[in-house]
Design an enzyme around this catalytic site. Structure first.
Site, PDB file in Angstrom:
ATOM      1  N   GLY A  44       0.841  -1.189   0.000  1.00 47.15           N
ATOM      2  CA  GLY A  44       0.000   0.000   0.000  1.00 47.15           C
ATOM      3  C   GLY A  44       0.880   1.244   0.000  1.00 47.15           C
ATOM      4  O   GLY A  44       1.489   1.542  -0.998  1.00 47.15           O
ATOM      5  N   SER A 111       6.625  -4.361  -2.408  1.00 48.87           N
ATOM      6  CA  SER A 111       6.037  -3.089  -2.812  1.00 48.87           C
ATOM      7  C   SER A 111       6.197  -2.078  -1.669  1.00 48.87           C
ATOM      8  O   SER A 111       7.313  -1.889  -1.188  1.00 48.87           O
ATOM      9  CB  SER A 111       4.577  -3.323  -3.195  1.00 48.87           C
ATOM     10  OG  SER A 111       4.113  -2.267  -3.958  1.00 48.87           O
ATOM     11  N   TRP A 112       5.128  -1.447  -1.185  1.00 52.42           N
ATOM     12  CA  TRP A 112       5.292  -0.574  -0.009  1.00 52.42           C
ATOM     13  C   TRP A 112       5.928  -1.337   1.146  1.00 52.42           C
ATOM     14  O   TRP A 112       6.667  -0.759   1.948  1.00 52.42           O
ATOM     15  CB  TRP A 112       3.955   0.036   0.427  1.00 52.42           C
ATOM     16  CG  TRP A 112       4.046   0.554   1.836  1.00 52.42           C
ATOM     17  CD1 TRP A 112       3.566  -0.061   2.952  1.00 52.42           C
ATOM     18  CD2 TRP A 112       4.725   1.742   2.273  1.00 52.42           C
ATOM     19  NE1 TRP A 112       3.894   0.689   4.076  1.00 52.42           N
ATOM     20  CE2 TRP A 112       4.607   1.786   3.678  1.00 52.42           C
ATOM     21  CE3 TRP A 112       5.431   2.748   1.610  1.00 52.42           C
ATOM     22  CZ2 TRP A 112       5.159   2.819   4.439  1.00 52.42           C
ATOM     23  CZ3 TRP A 112       5.983   3.770   2.361  1.00 52.42           C
ATOM     24  CH2 TRP A 112       5.847   3.804   3.752  1.00 52.42           C
ATOM     25  N   ASP A 267       7.015  -5.227 -14.279  1.00 55.21           N
ATOM     26  CA  ASP A 267       6.329  -4.551 -13.183  1.00 55.21           C
ATOM     27  C   ASP A 267       6.027  -3.124 -13.639  1.00 55.21           C
ATOM     28  O   ASP A 267       6.942  -2.325 -13.857  1.00 55.21           O
ATOM     29  CB  ASP A 267       7.228  -4.558 -11.937  1.00 55.21           C
ATOM     30  CG  ASP A 267       6.522  -4.035 -10.692  1.00 55.21           C
ATOM     31  OD1 ASP A 267       5.628  -3.182 -10.826  1.00 55.21           O
ATOM     32  OD2 ASP A 267       6.886  -4.480  -9.583  1.00 55.21           O
ATOM     33  N   HIS A 295       3.914  -7.030 -11.117  1.00 51.35           N
ATOM     34  CA  HIS A 295       4.128  -6.505  -9.771  1.00 51.35           C
ATOM     35  C   HIS A 295       3.631  -7.421  -8.655  1.00 51.35           C
ATOM     36  O   HIS A 295       4.105  -7.345  -7.527  1.00 51.35           O
ATOM     37  CB  HIS A 295       3.416  -5.151  -9.650  1.00 51.35           C
ATOM     38  CG  HIS A 295       3.616  -4.466  -8.335  1.00 51.35           C
ATOM     39  ND1 HIS A 295       4.861  -4.075  -7.897  1.00 51.35           N
ATOM     40  CD2 HIS A 295       2.754  -4.117  -7.351  1.00 51.35           C
ATOM     41  CE1 HIS A 295       4.745  -3.507  -6.702  1.00 51.35           C
ATOM     42  NE2 HIS A 295       3.484  -3.522  -6.350  1.00 51.35           N
TER      43      HIS A 295
HETATM   44  N1  STX Z   1       1.812   0.935  -3.974  1.00 46.92           N
HETATM   45  C1  STX Z   1       2.161  -0.386  -4.289  1.00 46.92           C
HETATM   46  C2  STX Z   1       1.830  -1.356  -3.189  1.00 46.92           C
HETATM   47  O1  STX Z   1       2.467  -1.339  -2.173  1.00 46.92           O
HETATM   48  C3  STX Z   1       2.424   1.965  -4.741  1.00 46.92           C
HETATM   49  C4  STX Z   1       0.729  -2.249  -3.371  1.00 46.92           C
HETATM   50  N2  STX Z   1       0.024  -2.436  -4.439  1.00 46.92           N
HETATM   51  N3  STX Z   1      -0.946  -3.344  -4.157  1.00 46.92           N
HETATM   52  C5  STX Z   1      -0.772  -3.713  -2.900  1.00 46.92           C
HETATM   53  O2  STX Z   1       0.261  -3.048  -2.410  1.00 46.92           O
HETATM   54  C6  STX Z   1      -1.598  -4.710  -2.134  1.00 46.92           C
HETATM   55  C7  STX Z   1      -1.392  -6.084  -2.711  1.00 46.92           C
HETATM   56  C8  STX Z   1      -1.226  -4.718  -0.697  1.00 46.92           C
HETATM   57  C9  STX Z   1      -3.063  -4.376  -2.249  1.00 46.92           C
END
Ligand code: STX
Length: 316
Positions: A44, A111-112, A267, A295
């Protein structure tokens, strides 16, 4: 490959944030209570944890702490932006580490979750035994512009148009600012509509081969509200680091920490260029570019590489 699908928590609960903010942080502990400690950071920010994330960790060998970060998942207050910063999440992590009597742990995040893993490791390197990262995001201006303004738009024009056209023409030159205004307005219906558009854009672009059910899940109101509000709040504030390349500039502090980064070639949310930029600052890092992935955590090549990494780390 054998994933660990029946990996039920041996303990769940709510941890009271130590700063008097009133957050009750939902957590799960899975695996062997005496096993090698791992902390799991979700994405997120605002994405929350879910059971499939448990499958990477051998419950005989590891004990894993997973938790919903401030405002996310079952943590309350839901979707709140008060006292919600990168530094607060690092503090929560340290408070829980001490509470559960853990000296050092393996830090795992995508990711985050990879962003938070890096910031945590760079501020508390002595607490980190190894880093396992996926789909690296460092929230530099170029990354935000690419995904939310112009770049990814060229690859997913039809999904981007839906995201862009929610905002009136005269505000389309700064979509993050325009969404922020709506996501933080007093009008709950407007917040929800903005959240659905913001989140669906990310869902539409997260997989190499988009699946309808997966994309629709991002638009589910409860999820979307936390995800969009918290992401937009963090990104509007450049994740509170005060310097665009802060994460890269501290990377030398991690030279003694075994680090693996798994990143999909295609990604679109977090371009693989991010991984390469970090590799140059951390030559010892094991960078695994998955040639047929985007991603998402659960794309075949990515999940297999993550499982294998956790199997190999049993020898650490
Ligand atoms: N945000 C990317 C990220 O962390 C820029 C992310 N994208 N989708 C998710 O996290 C979840 C799978 C946790 C919904």
């Amino acid at each position: 490959m054998n994933f660990y699908d029946d990996n039920e928590p041996f303990e769940t609960g709510y941890f009271d944030a130590k700063d008097g903010s009133g957050y009750k942080i939902y957590y799960e502990r899975i695996g062997n209570p005496n096993g090698e400690p791992v902390v799991f950071f979700h994405g997120g920010p605002g994405g929350g944890i879910k059971p499939p994330y448990r499958k990477f960790f051998d419950p005989k060998h590891y004990q894993v702490l997973l938790f919903d970060q401030r405002g996310a998942g079952l943590t309350t207050p839901h979707a709140s932006l008060e006292d919600n910063t990168t530094w607060k999440l690092v503090e929560d992590t340290e408070a829980m580490r001490e509470h559960f009597g853990i000296e050092k742990w393996i830090v795992f995040g995508g990711s985050w979750g990879s962003t938070l893993s890096m910031v945590y490791a760079e501020t508390h390197p002595e607490r980190v035994k190894a880093l396992v990262l996926r789909g690296l995001f460092m929230c530099r201006k170029q990354e935000i512009d690419w995904f939310y303004q112009e770049g990814a738009s060229r690859l997913f024009p039809e999904a981007f148009e839906v995201y862009r056209e929610f905002i009136p023409k005269e505000e389309q030159n700064d979509l993050v600012a325009a969404y922020y205004k709506r996501l933080t307005s007093d009008d709950r219906a407007l917040q929800l509509a903005a959240a659905k558009h913001w989140s669906t854009w990310e869902g539409s672009t997260s997989q190499l081969l988009p699946e309808k059910d997966f994309v629709e899940g991002y638009g589910e109101p409860e999820f979307a509200l936390a995800f969009a509000r918290i992401e937009c709040h963090y990104f509007t504030n450049a994740i509170f680091l005060g310097e665009d390349e802060w994460i890269l500039n501290q990377a030398h502090k991690l030279k003694d920490i075994p680090t693996t980064l798994v990143h999909g070639r295609y990604d679109v949310v977090c371009p693989v260029e991010n991984a390469w930029d970090l590799k140059k600052r951390m030559p010892h890092m094991d960078l695994q570019i998955i040639e047929d992935a985007g991603h998402n955590t659960f794309e075949k090549g990515i999940e297999e590489a993550l499982l294998k990494t956790m199997e190999n780390l049993k020898q650490l």
